[in-house]
Design a protein around this motif. Structure first.
Motif, PDB file in Angstrom:
ATOM      1  N   ARG A 363       0.840  -1.201   0.000  1.00 33.04           N
ATOM      2  CA  ARG A 363       0.000   0.000   0.000  1.00 33.04           C
ATOM      3  C   ARG A 363       0.875   1.251   0.000  1.00 33.04           C
ATOM      4  O   ARG A 363       1.820   1.333   0.796  1.00 33.04           O
ATOM      5  CB  ARG A 363      -0.903   0.039   1.249  1.00 33.04           C
ATOM      6  CG  ARG A 363      -2.013  -0.974   1.208  1.00 33.04           C
ATOM      7  CD  ARG A 363      -2.787  -0.999   2.516  1.00 33.04           C
ATOM      8  NE  ARG A 363      -3.983  -1.830   2.371  1.00 33.04           N
ATOM      9  CZ  ARG A 363      -4.716  -2.265   3.385  1.00 33.04           C
ATOM     10  NH1 ARG A 363      -4.400  -1.939   4.626  1.00 33.04           N
ATOM     11  NH2 ARG A 363      -5.782  -3.010   3.163  1.00 33.04           N
ATOM     12  N   THR A 364       0.526   2.185  -0.868  1.00 35.07           N
ATOM     13  CA  THR A 364       1.221   3.474  -0.819  1.00 35.07           C
ATOM     14  C   THR A 364       0.689   4.274   0.380  1.00 35.07           C
ATOM     15  O   THR A 364      -0.343   3.925   0.964  1.00 35.07           O
ATOM     16  CB  THR A 364       1.013   4.256  -2.125  1.00 35.07           C
ATOM     17  OG1 THR A 364      -0.350   4.175  -2.484  1.00 35.07           O
ATOM     18  CG2 THR A 364       1.894   3.709  -3.245  1.00 35.07           C
ATOM     19  N   TYR A 365       1.393   5.355   0.693  1.00 26.29           N
ATOM     20  CA  TYR A 365       1.104   6.082   1.941  1.00 26.29           C
ATOM     21  C   TYR A 365      -0.349   6.546   2.031  1.00 26.29           C
ATOM     22  O   TYR A 365      -0.948   6.557   3.111  1.00 26.29           O
ATOM     23  CB  TYR A 365       2.052   7.286   2.093  1.00 26.29           C
ATOM     24  CG  TYR A 365       1.618   8.493   1.299  1.00 26.29           C
ATOM     25  CD1 TYR A 365       1.930   8.612  -0.052  1.00 26.29           C
ATOM     26  CD2 TYR A 365       0.861   9.509   1.885  1.00 26.29           C
ATOM     27  CE1 TYR A 365       1.509   9.701  -0.792  1.00 26.29           C
ATOM     28  CE2 TYR A 365       0.432  10.598   1.161  1.00 26.29           C
ATOM     29  CZ  TYR A 365       0.750  10.689  -0.189  1.00 26.29           C
ATOM     30  OH  TYR A 365       0.312  11.763  -0.907  1.00 26.29           O
ATOM     31  N   ARG A 369      -3.453   6.103   5.001  1.00 29.33           N
ATOM     32  CA  ARG A 369      -3.860   7.361   5.638  1.00 29.33           C
ATOM     33  C   ARG A 369      -2.700   8.021   6.382  1.00 29.33           C
ATOM     34  O   ARG A 369      -2.883   8.578   7.471  1.00 29.33           O
ATOM     35  CB  ARG A 369      -5.049   7.155   6.586  1.00 29.33           C
ATOM     36  CG  ARG A 369      -6.314   6.658   5.890  1.00 29.33           C
ATOM     37  CD  ARG A 369      -7.512   6.741   6.827  1.00 29.33           C
ATOM     38  NE  ARG A 369      -8.684   6.084   6.261  1.00 29.33           N
ATOM     39  CZ  ARG A 369      -9.559   6.677   5.451  1.00 29.33           C
ATOM     40  NH1 ARG A 369      -9.381   7.930   5.098  1.00 29.33           N
ATOM     41  NH2 ARG A 369     -10.601   6.015   4.992  1.00 29.33           N
ATOM     42  N   LEU A 370      -1.505   7.931   5.826  1.00 27.15           N
ATOM     43  CA  LEU A 370      -0.356   8.616   6.419  1.00 27.15           C
ATOM     44  C   LEU A 370      -0.217   9.994   5.792  1.00 27.15           C
ATOM     45  O   LEU A 370      -0.685  10.227   4.678  1.00 27.15           O
ATOM     46  CB  LEU A 370       0.924   7.816   6.146  1.00 27.15           C
ATOM     47  CG  LEU A 370       1.013   6.430   6.769  1.00 27.15           C
ATOM     48  CD1 LEU A 370       2.244   5.693   6.250  1.00 27.15           C
ATOM     49  CD2 LEU A 370       1.055   6.527   8.290  1.00 27.15           C
ATOM     50  N   GLY A 380       6.183   1.741   6.649  1.00 24.99           N
ATOM     51  CA  GLY A 380       5.595   0.552   6.011  1.00 24.99           C
ATOM     52  C   GLY A 380       4.906   0.809   4.687  1.00 24.99           C
ATOM     53  O   GLY A 380       4.352  -0.113   4.084  1.00 24.99           O
ATOM     54  N   ALA A 381       4.926   2.050   4.215  1.00 20.83           N
ATOM     55  CA  ALA A 381       4.278   2.323   2.927  1.00 20.83           C
ATOM     56  C   ALA A 381       5.167   1.845   1.779  1.00 20.83           C
ATOM     57  O   ALA A 381       6.391   1.835   1.888  1.00 20.83           O
ATOM     58  CB  ALA A 381       4.008   3.821   2.786  1.00 20.83           C
ATOM     59  N   ALA A 382       4.529   1.446   0.712  1.00 20.35           N
ATOM     60  CA  ALA A 382       5.269   1.074  -0.498  1.00 20.35           C
ATOM     61  C   ALA A 382       5.644   2.342  -1.246  1.00 20.35           C
ATOM     62  O   ALA A 382       4.918   3.340  -1.208  1.00 20.35           O
ATOM     63  CB  ALA A 382       4.399   0.190  -1.382  1.00 20.35           C
ATOM     64  N   SER A 383       6.773   2.294  -1.931  1.00 19.41           N
ATOM     65  CA  SER A 383       7.135   3.402  -2.807  1.00 19.41           C
ATOM     66  C   SER A 383       6.333   3.270  -4.106  1.00 19.41           C
ATOM     67  O   SER A 383       5.677   2.247  -4.343  1.00 19.41           O
ATOM     68  CB  SER A 383       8.630   3.364  -3.116  1.00 19.41           C
ATOM     69  OG  SER A 383       8.909   2.234  -3.928  1.00 19.41           O
ATOM     70  N   THR A 384       6.418   4.294  -4.947  1.00 18.47           N
ATOM     71  CA  THR A 384       5.694   4.264  -6.222  1.00 18.47           C
ATOM     72  C   THR A 384       6.084   3.028  -7.058  1.00 18.47           C
ATOM     73  O   THR A 384       5.199   2.271  -7.471  1.00 18.47           O
ATOM     74  CB  THR A 384       5.962   5.576  -6.993  1.00 18.47           C
ATOM     75  OG1 THR A 384       5.714   6.666  -6.108  1.00 18.47           O
ATOM     76  CG2 THR A 384       5.112   5.696  -8.230  1.00 18.47           C
ATOM     77  N   PRO A 385       7.394   2.803  -7.288  1.00 18.97           N
ATOM     78  CA  PRO A 385       7.737   1.616  -8.101  1.00 18.97           C
ATOM     79  C   PRO A 385       7.394   0.296  -7.422  1.00 18.97           C
ATOM     80  O   PRO A 385       7.082  -0.686  -8.108  1.00 18.97           O
ATOM     81  CB  PRO A 385       9.249   1.747  -8.340  1.00 18.97           C
ATOM     82  CG  PRO A 385       9.731   2.840  -7.472  1.00 18.97           C
ATOM     83  CD  PRO A 385       8.566   3.661  -7.042  1.00 18.97           C
ATOM     84  N   GLU A 386       7.419   0.272  -6.090  1.00 18.67           N
ATOM     85  CA  GLU A 386       7.043  -0.985  -5.409  1.00 18.67           C
ATOM     86  C   GLU A 386       5.580  -1.331  -5.652  1.00 18.67           C
ATOM     87  O   GLU A 386       5.218  -2.508  -5.777  1.00 18.67           O
ATOM     88  CB  GLU A 386       7.321  -0.878  -3.898  1.00 18.67           C
ATOM     89  CG  GLU A 386       8.784  -1.059  -3.554  1.00 18.67           C
ATOM     90  CD  GLU A 386       9.129  -0.676  -2.111  1.00 18.67           C
ATOM     91  OE1 GLU A 386      10.280  -0.945  -1.718  1.00 18.67           O
ATOM     92  OE2 GLU A 386       8.277  -0.090  -1.394  1.00 18.67           O
ATOM     93  N   MET A 387       4.735  -0.317  -5.697  1.00 18.94           N
ATOM     94  CA  MET A 387       3.324  -0.566  -6.016  1.00 18.94           C
ATOM     95  C   MET A 387       3.208  -1.148  -7.422  1.00 18.94           C
ATOM     96  O   MET A 387       2.499  -2.133  -7.647  1.00 18.94           O
ATOM     97  CB  MET A 387       2.516   0.726  -5.878  1.00 18.94           C
ATOM     98  CG  MET A 387       1.076   0.615  -6.337  1.00 18.94           C
ATOM     99  SD  MET A 387       0.161  -0.738  -5.546  1.00 18.94           S
ATOM    100  CE  MET A 387      -0.486   0.075  -4.086  1.00 18.94           C
TER     101      MET A 387
END
Ligand code: NAI
Ligand code: MG
Length: 397
Positions: A363-365, A369-370, A380-387
């Motif tokens: 999940r991206t930020y 809800r960060l 724990g948020a995914a980066s753009t390329p990880e998504m």
């Protein structure tokens, strides 16, 4: 399978982060296309006095299909100060390139799907009378007239005398007739019947293709009698003459926004003029994940340009790795693929996104809800390329 050439216009800020991600997905799904980069945005305003250079218009004229990221738009005064000193005072005026593009190619149909992906923590939930919560499945597509209405750009502060006297000929202008020049601002809401017919027809055609039972027109004809009146009359005529099997529901725009909180799942296809459609599609997008999920197509007879609804989010543009959600742009790319008739590939992209959202592991930020910022990755948020990586893995399954 046809080979396509897509004009890619990442533009400003996070546009440069999300468009490449959408291209990774298009390649992975086997969409047969070449991609040609085209210039658009603030840098070209500053250096050339034109945010939508002619060479970009030529590329779009030739290839007819565009994937656009986002641009930065700034108020008139900032635009003047940031213009290359060599160009200042030479009559250059800043115009939003996306608005110009829509008008230049008559991209008059704006299509904005707002579909809730099960498992998205940002989805709308509703409290039932017994205190329990439920999450209705929202599947609404908004058809927004894209070139006229309140955004036709015909407006003045301190209108010239000819305009003033025309306005004075209307009895309802009397209370404003004494307002001093610079204290009077007028924006003209223009609706033309052919454009109203086109947007309404696009909405009904879509409802027919997808098997939806009703189209809702959202205007305000009881108050804005002429322009909203023409939109609604057109919808009635087209429904009665061409789509008797599909119902026409009529809701005032204000009531519709209120009802969004009550039964948003009831509405599948909504049609509206420019400003109302813009407001409505943002309101619906807010129920299904917000800007990280909102995609849109700008469709004309010849040319079509697909884009995320969000802007350039300058405050996140410099982050490396990037943190913004690429899903809106990936869905815009899926809309492009569907538009050219490659339904299987479009569905594969939608299904892969749905599967990632449902898993809930990546999940991206925004989905957590960060508050955005470099720290979100540690949280724990995914980066753009990880998504995108996660979506590509689903595509391979
Ligand atoms: P924006 O859409 O750029 O950003 C608003 C906020 O939404 C961001 O700060 C961020 O918190 C969130 N957001 C946006 N995209 C996201 C994504 N992909 N993933 C996660 N969160 C995301 O709107 P804002 O801040 O009002 O405008 C910034 C610039 O963008 C301005 O210059 C504005 O004129 C321009 N703009 C351009 C548009 C376009 O190119 N079509 C549309 C809207 C704004
Ligand atoms: Mg908007």
């Amino acid at each position: 399978m046809t080979h396509h050439t897509i004009v890619t216009m990442p533009g400003d800020g996070i546009g440069n982060q999300v468009v490449p991600e959408a291209l990774r997905v298009l390649k992975a799904v086997g969409f047969d296309a070449d991609y040609i980069h085209a210039d658009i945005g603030w840098d070209f305003w500053r250096s050339e006095g034109n945010a939508l250079p002619d060479r970009t218009i030529e590329l779009l004229t030739k290839h007819k299909l565009g994937l656009f990221g986002a641009i930065t738009s700034k108020p008139k005064k900032d635009a003047e100060t940031e213009l290359d000193p060599k160009l200042r005072g030479k009559g250059y005026v800043y115009y939003s390139p996306i608005v110009t593009m829509r008008q230049q190619f008559n991209l008059d149909i704006c299509m904005r799907p707002c579909v809730g992906f099960p498992g998205n923590p940002l989805n709308y939930i509703r409290k039932k009378p017994n205190g329990e919560f439920e999450e209705p499945q929202i599947n609404a597509t908004i058809f927004r007239q894209n070139t006229e209405g309140m955004y036709s750009g015909v407006e003045w502060t301190n209108p010239p005398e000819a305009v003033r006297s025309a306005l004075k000929s209307h009895p309802k202008f009397q209370p404003f007739a004494g307002v001093r020049g610079g204290d009077l601002a007028v924006s003209v809401r223009i609706v033309t019947r052919p454009a109203a017919q086109r947007i309404v027809t696009a909405a009904f055609e879509y409802a027919k293709k997808k098997g939806f039972k009703a189209v809702t027109i959202c205007e305000k004809p009881n108050v804005v009698r002429e322009t909203s009146g023409m939109m609604e009359e057109t919808a009635k005529e087209i429904q009665a003459s061409k789509y008797p099997e599909i119902q026409l529901w009529r809701n005032n725009i204000d009531a519709q926004l209120m009802w969004l909180n009550k039964n948003p799942e009831t509405f599948n296809v909504i049609v509206a003029s420019n400003l109302f459609g813009d407001i409505l599609s943002d309101a619906f997008a807010g129920l299904v994940g917000g800007l990280g999920f909102a995609a849109s197509g700008n469709i004309g007879d010849e040319v079509a340009v697909f884009e995320p609804t969000h802007g350039s989010a300058p405050k996140y543009a410099a982050l490396n790795p990037p943190i913004v959600n690429p899903i809106a742009t990936i869905l815009a790319a899926a809309m492009l693929v569907e538009y050219v008739g490659e339904f299987d590939k479009a569905k594969k992209i939608w299904d892969a996104v749905a599967a990632v959202v449902k898993d809930g592991k990546v999940r991206t930020y925004d989905m957590m809800r960060l508050t955005g910022g470099p720290k979100v990755l540690e949280q724990g948020a995914a980066s753009t390329p990880e998504m995108t990586d996660a979506i590509l893995r689903k595509l391979k399954q």
